[in-house]
Design a protein around this motif. Sequence first.
Motif, short mmCIF file in Angstrom:
data_model
loop_
_atom_site.label_atom_id
_atom_site.label_comp_id
_atom_site.label_asym_id
_atom_site.label_seq_id
_atom_site.Cartn_x
_atom_site.Cartn_y
_atom_site.Cartn_z
N ASP A 1 3.53 5.98 -2.44
CA ASP A 1 4.45 6.87 -2.33
C ASP A 1 4.95 6.59 -3.79
O ASP A 1 6.08 7.23 -4.42
CB ASP A 1 5.57 6.89 -1.03
N GLU A 2 5.39 5.39 -4.38
CA GLU A 2 6.53 5.52 -5.16
C GLU A 2 5.64 4.84 -6.67
O GLU A 2 6.49 5.25 -7.49
CB GLU A 2 6.96 4.32 -4.82
N TRP A 3 5.07 4.52 -7.21
CA TRP A 3 4.74 4.15 -8.27
C TRP A 3 4.48 5.20 -9.29
O TRP A 3 4.19 5.98 -8.55
CB TRP A 3 2.68 3.74 -7.73
N ASN B 1 -1.02 5.89 -12.57
CA ASN B 1 -2.23 6.94 -12.07
C ASN B 1 -2.37 6.07 -10.27
O ASN B 1 -2.28 4.55 -10.53
CB ASN B 1 -2.62 6.88 -12.46
N ARG B 2 -1.34 6.51 -8.70
CA ARG B 2 -1.61 5.83 -7.86
C ARG B 2 -2.86 5.93 -6.94
O ARG B 2 -3.23 4.80 -6.85
CB ARG B 2 -0.53 6.82 -7.21
N LEU B 3 -4.13 6.67 -7.46
CA LEU B 3 -5.15 5.96 -7.35
C LEU B 3 -5.99 5.27 -7.48
O LEU B 3 -6.16 4.25 -7.29
CB LEU B 3 -6.01 7.08 -7.27
N GLU B 4 -6.05 4.81 -9.46
CA GLU B 4 -6.15 3.98 -9.90
C GLU B 4 -5.89 2.67 -9.25
O GLU B 4 -6.10 1.25 -9.16
CB GLU B 4 -5.32 3.64 -11.29
N ASP C 1 -3.13 11.00 1.14
CA ASP C 1 -1.91 11.56 0.09
C ASP C 1 -1.69 12.02 -0.82
O ASP C 1 -1.09 12.26 -1.06
CB ASP C 1 -0.33 10.27 1.02
N GLN C 2 -2.24 11.39 -1.84
CA GLN C 2 -2.31 12.19 -3.80
C GLN C 2 -2.99 13.67 -3.26
O GLN C 2 -2.54 14.16 -4.00
CB GLN C 2 -3.30 10.91 -3.96
N SER C 3 -4.09 13.99 -1.94
CA SER C 3 -4.70 15.02 -2.32
C SER C 3 -3.98 16.15 -1.15
O SER C 3 -4.30 17.16 -1.02
CB SER C 3 -5.66 15.21 -2.74
N ILE C 4 -3.69 15.50 0.13
CA ILE C 4 -3.64 16.39 1.03
C ILE C 4 -1.92 16.84 1.42
O ILE C 4 -1.77 15.80 1.49
CB ILE C 4 -3.96 15.98 2.67
N SER C 5 -1.30 17.93 1.30
CA SER C 5 0.20 17.81 1.36
C SER C 5 0.64 18.07 3.06
O SER C 5 1.82 18.21 3.43
CB SER C 5 0.45 19.08 0.24
N SER C 6 -0.30 18.73 3.62
CA SER C 6 -0.28 19.40 4.84
C SER C 6 -1.29 19.00 5.62
O SER C 6 -2.22 19.42 5.56
CB SER C 6 0.68 20.50 4.78
N VAL D 1 0.20 -1.18 -0.07
CA VAL D 1 0.13 0.01 0.01
C VAL D 1 1.17 0.86 0.51
O VAL D 1 0.20 2.45 -1.01
CB VAL D 1 -0.78 -0.46 1.55
N ASP D 2 1.80 1.76 0.80
CA ASP D 2 3.18 2.46 1.46
C ASP D 2 3.39 2.60 0.03
O ASP D 2 3.66 4.00 -0.47
CB ASP D 2 3.88 2.75 2.19
#
Length: 290
Positions: A56-58, A61-64, A113-118, A51-52
Motif C-alpha cells: 500500500d505505501e511503498w 517497485n512494490r512487486l520487487e 492489489d498492484q494489478s486489480i482495482s475492483s 506485507v500490507d
Amino acid sequence: MQALTAGLEKEFAYCADVTAQHYENFSVISWFIPKDLRPHFCALYAYCRGVDDLGDEWTGNRLEALDQWEQQLDLCYNGRPTHPIFRALQISIQTYHLEKRDFLALIEANRMDQSISSYETFSDLAAYCACSANPVGRLVLQLFGYRDDRRQKLSDDICTALQLANFLQDLSVDIPRGRLYIPLEDLRQFDVDLTDLQAGRFNRQISCLMDFEIQRTEQFFRSGQPLEHMVPTRLGKQLRLYRLGGQAILEALRRRGGNPFPRPTVSALAKAMLIVKLFISPRHIGGESH
C-alpha cells in the motif's frame, strides 16, 4: 519462552514496537493472549503489517519489494533470514510449525492489489479475502495447536467479516488509491454511480448499498461466532474482542445512515463499552445466544 527467544530479544522487541505503533481500531494483542505467546503474536503481526505496507505505501517497485519479502520468508524455512522481523518469525515458525502457504497467501493478496482495482462479483471479493485475511486467523489457530477444518472454516468467516468491515470503513481511503472493495454487481443492483463514490457524494442509493453490505458482513460474523467457544477461554475472549470491534465499525456506519464519508471511527466510549461487554456472558446479550 525465554529459552526460545534467547539471543533474539531485540528482534522480538522490534516486532512488539511495530505492533504497538500502527493504528488499529482495537488492540491486536491484549492480556487475553497468554504471556508466552505474545512475542509470537507480535512477530506474526509485524509480518502481516510489513506485507500490507509494501503493498500500500511503498514508493518504489512494490512487486520487487514483495518478492524480496518472500525471499526472507523462504529463508525462515530453509536458511537464515537477515531482517529482524523474519529472524523472530523463524523462531515462531519452527516452534509452532506455522504453514508457509498461509504466509505466502498474504503476499499474493498484495500482489493482486498492484494489478486489480475492483471486483466484479462477491465471489471474486471473497476469493481475495481468502488470501488477504483468512490466513491470519489460520496462523493464529496454529499458534494454539488447532489445524482442524471445522475451526479453520469458522475462523475464515470471522476474518472475512473483519476484512469486509474494514473495506466499508476505509471506502473513502481506498477509492483515492484507485481501489474499490465493493463488488461492481452490488453497485449496479442499487443503482450506485461510481462517480458519486469517487467524489464522496453520499445519497440514498449509497445508503441502500451500504445497508446491504453491512447486513452481509454481519452474517459472516454470526457464522463464525461459535469459534469463540471452541478454543481456550482466553483466546475465545480475544476472538470475541475482534468480532465486537468489527461489529462496532458496522454500528458506527449504521448510526450515520451508511455514510462512509469521511471515514467512520469507533469512539473511545464505544471501545470501553466493548471491554465491559467482554465480561458479560453472551447468553445475557441480545442476539448472541446459541
